[in-house]
Enzyme design. Structure first.
Site, PDB file in Angstrom:
ATOM      1  N   GLU A 169      33.544  45.870  28.040  1.00  0.00           N
ATOM      2  CA  GLU A 169      33.920  44.506  27.654  1.00  0.00           C
ATOM      3  C   GLU A 169      33.219  44.074  26.373  1.00  0.00           C
ATOM      4  O   GLU A 169      32.179  43.392  26.410  1.00  0.00           O
ATOM      5  CB  GLU A 169      33.590  43.517  28.790  1.00  0.00           C
ATOM      6  CG  GLU A 169      34.469  43.691  30.007  1.00  0.00           C
ATOM      7  CD  GLU A 169      34.302  42.587  31.045  1.00  0.00           C
ATOM      8  OE1 GLU A 169      33.361  41.787  30.933  1.00  0.00           O
ATOM      9  OE2 GLU A 169      35.140  42.526  31.966  1.00  0.00           O
ATOM     10  N   GLU A 177      39.640  47.006  35.017  1.00  0.00           N
ATOM     11  CA  GLU A 177      38.822  46.212  35.950  1.00  0.00           C
ATOM     12  C   GLU A 177      39.471  44.854  36.158  1.00  0.00           C
ATOM     13  O   GLU A 177      39.950  44.238  35.208  1.00  0.00           O
ATOM     14  CB  GLU A 177      37.408  46.015  35.370  1.00  0.00           C
ATOM     15  CG  GLU A 177      36.486  45.190  36.256  1.00  0.00           C
ATOM     16  CD  GLU A 177      35.161  44.860  35.553  1.00  0.00           C
ATOM     17  OE1 GLU A 177      34.528  45.781  35.003  1.00  0.00           O
ATOM     18  OE2 GLU A 177      34.781  43.673  35.549  1.00  0.00           O
TER      19      GLU A 177
HETATM   20  C1  IDC Z   1      28.824  41.894  37.690  1.00  0.00           C
HETATM   21  C2  IDC Z   1      28.427  42.311  39.075  1.00  0.00           C
HETATM   22  C3  IDC Z   1      27.101  41.669  39.425  1.00  0.00           C
HETATM   23  C4  IDC Z   1      26.097  41.974  38.344  1.00  0.00           C
HETATM   24  C5  IDC Z   1      26.622  41.541  36.994  1.00  0.00           C
HETATM   25  C6  IDC Z   1      25.700  41.844  35.837  1.00  0.00           C
HETATM   26  O1  IDC Z   1      29.448  41.978  39.984  1.00  0.00           O
HETATM   27  O2  IDC Z   1      26.654  42.123  40.682  1.00  0.00           O
HETATM   28  O3  IDC Z   1      24.903  41.286  38.607  1.00  0.00           O
HETATM   29  O4  IDC Z   1      27.847  42.205  36.749  1.00  0.00           O
HETATM   30  O5  IDC Z   1      25.701  43.154  35.521  1.00  0.00           O
HETATM   31  C7  IDC Z   1      32.725  41.791  34.427  1.00  0.00           C
HETATM   32  C8  IDC Z   1      31.876  42.980  34.188  1.00  0.00           C
HETATM   33  C9  IDC Z   1      31.129  43.385  35.424  1.00  0.00           C
HETATM   34  C10 IDC Z   1      30.691  42.177  36.231  1.00  0.00           C
HETATM   35  C11 IDC Z   1      31.924  41.441  36.720  1.00  0.00           C
HETATM   36  C12 IDC Z   1      31.629  40.245  37.608  1.00  0.00           C
HETATM   37  O6  IDC Z   1      32.610  44.058  33.669  1.00  0.00           O
HETATM   38  O7  IDC Z   1      30.012  44.150  35.030  1.00  0.00           O
HETATM   39  O8  IDC Z   1      29.967  42.641  37.357  1.00  0.00           O
HETATM   40  N1  IDC Z   1      32.714  41.054  35.547  1.00  0.00           N
HETATM   41  O9  IDC Z   1      30.852  39.302  36.913  1.00  0.00           O
HETATM   42  N2  IDC Z   1      33.570  41.248  33.596  1.00  0.00           N
HETATM   43  C13 IDC Z   1      34.090  40.151  34.142  1.00  0.00           C
HETATM   44  C14 IDC Z   1      33.556  39.996  35.404  1.00  0.00           C
END
Ligand code: IDC
Length: 477
Positions: free
Chosen positions: A303, A395
């Site tokens: 991202e 994702e």
């Molecule tokens: C989130 C995980 C969470 C973690 C956070 C930080 O669910 O447990 O603490 O990342 O690393 C994304 C990202 C993905 C995120 C997810 C939800 O690619 O890494 O995971 N998210 O926030 N993009 C949009 C949402």
């Protein structure tokens, strides 16, 4: 002994080989080493055009004797017409003259065999269909110019053997991008549906024999996305160990006939250039190690955020050649601006990619959504982009963008119906027991040994399992 000049020596060797073949098994076979072959070809050209751009498919039928390696030639009628990104062939353009050379997998064309190639193009004045197609220099008139009396009826071996097993990889084989779709070994558009791991640095215990068996056999998933964070205690802390962990999961997916999407999970900082050297090191390693596998797809930046599309494009154009040097035919997925929102989350839209695609073949673009946060305006961008550029939802979440909060099944259903409509592949965040509503498993599941069935699932997991396990009906004809 006086050596014969080179060409003569070559001929002599060939003749001896042919004579030897004559007596083999006592069957009289007249060798096919005769003079000029029968030639002929037919070409069907179709294109969809929009303002300034178009996407063309070219079906090539060999009407003559079998060829092994071919070059298609054609001429654009308008001087503003350009090939931008081609697939299933190597393109060259000189003025209005275009050539498309066959690749290793589609170079052999038996008599009456067809193959399809294509390209995305741009135009300025007008966009008429090209004229005067040639195959290996012979004009494609749709009929045959006979050579000398044909002597041997060639055995027509299909370029693609029938599926060896019923798994997603067994049926679909090596994937490639064709037009705006992900296509299988039969050049037919397919959609892969599967799950994303959580961060490997935190949830490694969730990825084991039992959990991957459940994903393949109970969930009937096509795809495992392997999320290797780069920061947050991820890859940067121990490159060899994380590389090995990713490779191990590639093997576990392969053993179960699932595709493996290798996700270089950049998130913070959002500028992929921050990790350019790490990306080159990592992708050099995984693409060398997995080059011969058919189940690997590379996702080079999860991202990107806070950076322009041109920076992301420049990153992609430096990382993709590293992969291609080792694994030339693998599909590569490129992140987009604004947390892979095609720019929408940072006030842009898909046009920045449509008008300025990555300069590489066999590439798709990432779109991510979280159903409780991202609604109609995001869906509109995907609907517009879906007919212009190849998209892959590497994702998404059924929840809010935090990974937690409300599970919005109504929005998720609308989203997934849209993706089904366009055959856009997807992976849901996450196949883990994280204590957040996006996780498919209830907390504590990964400390046990049961992953199949619904007793271990959260609301989101129950919904996703039902959705993913419906039949794929992959086209093979
Ligand atoms: C989130 C995980 C969470 C973690 C956070 C930080 O669910 O447990 O603490 O990342 O690393 C994304 C990202 C993905 C995120 C997810 C939800 O690619 O890494 O995971 N998210 O926030 N993009 C949009 C949402």
């Amino acid at each position: 002994m006086k050596l014969l000049p080179r060409p003569l020596r070559g001929r002599a060797a060939l003749a001896i080989g042919a004579v030897a073949a004559l007596t083999l098994g006592g069957v009289a076979v007249i060798p096919a080493v005769t003079a000029a072959a029968a030639t002929g070809c037919a070409v069907t050209y179709t294109a969809s055009t929009w303002q300034g751009g178009f996407s063309a498919n070219i079906s090539i039928k060999n009407l003559g004797d079998p060829v092994n390696g071919w070059t298609l030639g054609f001429t654009f009628p308008d001087s503003g017409q350009k090939v931008v990104q081609g697939w299933s062939a190597t393109y060259g353009q000189n003025g209005a003259a275009v050539t498309a050379r066959s690749l290793s997998y589609n170079g052999s064309l038996a008599t009456n065999a067809s193959t399809t190639i294509g390209f995305n193009g741009s135009w300025t004045g007008a966009n008429p269909a090209p004229t005067s197609f040639t195959l290996n220099g012979v004009t494609c008139t749709g009929s045959t110019t006979p050579g000398p009396t044909p002597t041997v009826t060639p055995t027509v071996t299909p370029t693609v053997p029938p599926p060896t097993d019923g798994t997603p990889v067994g049926i679909n084989g090596q994937l490639r991008v064709c037009g705006v779709n992900l296509c299988n070994q039969y050049n037919k558009p397919i959609q892969l549906r599967g799950m994303s791991t959580h961060g490997l640095q935190w949830f490694a215990k969730c990825y084991n024999t039992a959990s991957l068996d459940a994903l393949a056999n109970d969930w009937k998933a096509d795809l495992l996305r392997i999320s290797m964070y780069v920061q947050e205690d991820g890859y940067e802390t121990n490159p060899p160990a994380f590389t090995a962990q990713v490779n191990n999961l590639v093997d576990m997916a392969e053993a179960r006939g699932m595709y493996a999407l290798i996700d270089f999970h950049t998130l913070t900082p959002g500028d992929p250039m921050y990790n350019l050297d790490r990306a080159k090191t990592f992708f050099a390693a995984v693409s060398t190690r997995n080059a011969a596998k058919k189940n690997v797809i590379y996702e080079i930046a999860n991202e990107p955020n806070g950076v322009s599309w041109s920076t992301i494009k420049s990153y992609a154009e430096q990382v993709i050649p590293v992969i291609r040097a080792n694994d030339p035919d693998a599909v590569v997925v490129v992140g987009t601006r604004g947390w892979s929102s095609l720019g929408v989350s940072e006030g842009g839209n898909e046009s920045e990619v449509v008008n300025n695609p990555v300069n590489a073949a066999n590439v798709m673009y990432t779109f991510h959504f979280y159903a409780a946060s991202h609604g109609d305006s995001y869906r509109a961008a995907v609907s517009r982009a879906a007919t212009r550029i190849p998209l892959f939802v590497t994702e998404f979440g059924t929840v809010t963008y935090t990974g937690g909060g409300t599970v919005d099944l109504a929005s998720t259903t609308t989203w997934l119906n849209l993706l089904d409509q366009y055959k856009i592949s997807y992976a849901d965040w996450t196949y883990s027991d994280a204590d957040e509503s996006s996780a498919a498993f209830k907390p504590g599941t990964c400390s046990g040994s049961t992953y199949a069935g619904t007793a271990v699932l959260t609301q989101s997991g129950t919904y996703m399992r039902d959705r993913i396990r419906t039949p794929d009906a992959f086209p093979t004809g």
